[in-house]
Design an enzyme around this catalytic site. Sequence first.
Site, PDB file in Angstrom:
ATOM      1  N   SER A   8       0.833  -1.202   0.000  1.00  0.00           N
ATOM      2  CA  SER A   8       0.000   0.000   0.000  1.00  0.00           C
ATOM      3  C   SER A   8       0.869   1.254   0.000  1.00  0.00           C
ATOM      4  CB  SER A   8      -0.952  -0.044   1.205  1.00  0.00           C
ATOM      5  OG  SER A   8      -1.908   0.984   1.148  1.00  0.00           O
ATOM      6  N   ASP A  11      -9.019  -0.020  -7.668  1.00  0.00           N
ATOM      7  CA  ASP A  11      -8.440   0.565  -6.466  1.00  0.00           C
ATOM      8  C   ASP A  11      -8.871   2.022  -6.339  1.00  0.00           C
ATOM      9  OD1 ASP A  11      -6.888   1.486  -4.368  1.00  0.00           O
ATOM     10  OD2 ASP A  11      -5.033   0.584  -5.074  1.00  0.00           O
ATOM     11  N   HIS A  17      -8.327  -2.058  -3.652  1.00  0.00           N
ATOM     12  CA  HIS A  17      -6.959  -1.757  -3.257  1.00  0.00           C
ATOM     13  C   HIS A  17      -6.149  -3.018  -2.951  1.00  0.00           C
ATOM     14  CE1 HIS A  17      -3.646   0.534  -1.750  1.00  0.00           C
ATOM     15  NE2 HIS A  17      -3.807   0.159  -0.501  1.00  0.00           N
TER      16      HIS A  17
END
Length: 474
Positions: free
Chosen positions: A328, A423, A451
């Site tokens: 991330s 995402d 995501h």
Amino acid sequence: MAPHQVDNGRQQQEQQKQGSSSAGGGGGLGGLGKTPKNWLMGNGAFEARMPHHEGIKALWETKWKFPCSKSLYPFHDGLYEDFAPSFDALIKANLNDMTSPEWTRTFLSTGVAEQLISEGDKIVAKHDQLPRIEASERGKLREQASALYLRACCIYRIARFPYITSFPTVNDQEKWNAWEKQKEVYLKAGKLWEDTPLQEINVPFVKRKGEAQGEKKESIPVYVRLPSGCRGDDGCPVVILMTGLDGYRPDNTVRCNEFLSRGWAVVVVEIPGTADCPADPADPESPDRLWDSLLQWMDTYNQEPHPTREEAWIKTFDMKRVMVWGLSAGGYYAVRIAHTHARELAGVVAQGAGVHYFYDQKWLERVDGHEYPAQLTPAFAMKHGYNSVEEFKAGVQKKFSLLENGILDKPSTRLLLINGTQDGLMPIEDSMMLMEYGSPKEARFFTGALHMGYPLANSAVYPWMESVMHSVRG
């Protein structure tokens, strides 16, 4: 499906020479990094505000109740029964602000975490009283105690959610206290993993520059776990796991176990602007100094003189087989290190990375309504060293974009890009754009996934990492 290797560098260079641009076209990437007219996730999804943002009741019922019941992010290691009373209390009080002290106190006031720790301590005491010959029973007790400690850690994780930092000062003392407690209990669990015990190490931050002087900023806290029997003349392969905005060193047990099962060591480290990381979050080049220091330490960590070969050493880590996996927000730093330290790494995985389009003002105006459980921009503003969201939105792309600062034009090591096409945090455009610059890249995008590309992403990552490790063996 294997990752695809793509090289659009020549085409992109020709477009640059001709001054061509697709900005303002029908869809897809904006030319040369310009704002797309239509985002690939679809304008409807881009403009939408997801229902969990309507309050705590909506968050629990539409987004978090299911993963909590399945012990999935962000409730991994936890159980539904540990959290249901707290969310009932939050809903009854209509407490909707995760950043408030009341949020943290609600999870800690139930006493569930302390009860779990107490139960774990009792099991450990029973374990210690058994003779070593009772290996099987002792192993079962260690597993039971570890599971209880990890459940407590999960409660502390949600209590300090969504974001903490200590640079230049602690942003929230109550959440920080929960963070300190989480680390304390996680170490209790880690001591029970006899074959692959957890080590907490403070790595000298020898390359620091603008970072504040003083004991706290002089070291890089990392977690290290080594596979059993990894020592050899060349050491064992190793993965540097770069954590994200809200998940830190104690939040990656399952992933670390996957590495260990493959015979790889793991070094878990936080990224600038989060948790205990000592690097200056406002300096785009501070991560380079952070990784310089970390890799220098890894090259010499716990070496021993070779018993038979004069002037030779037995190493802990095989520095020819160092890989990085950035998660991330950590994906940004994974992409950066793939270029800045290309010769020192065998390969890099950037999962859910935002490197340029994520910082676009148009994207930042809508991202708070997307899939993240809390408002994203206040945390990211602080994480990048800004005093306000407005300053962050106005200046962050020019300062931190890896396209704007020329990083993407550099050669890179092997780089795998992983994400979901839908995402709503780090746009898929960021991963796709990387194909147009520098060295050829590899990628696996999951159609319709959000995501990070979950739940299917890991099925592509681990085989790719295995192939990279194997390719540089010996």
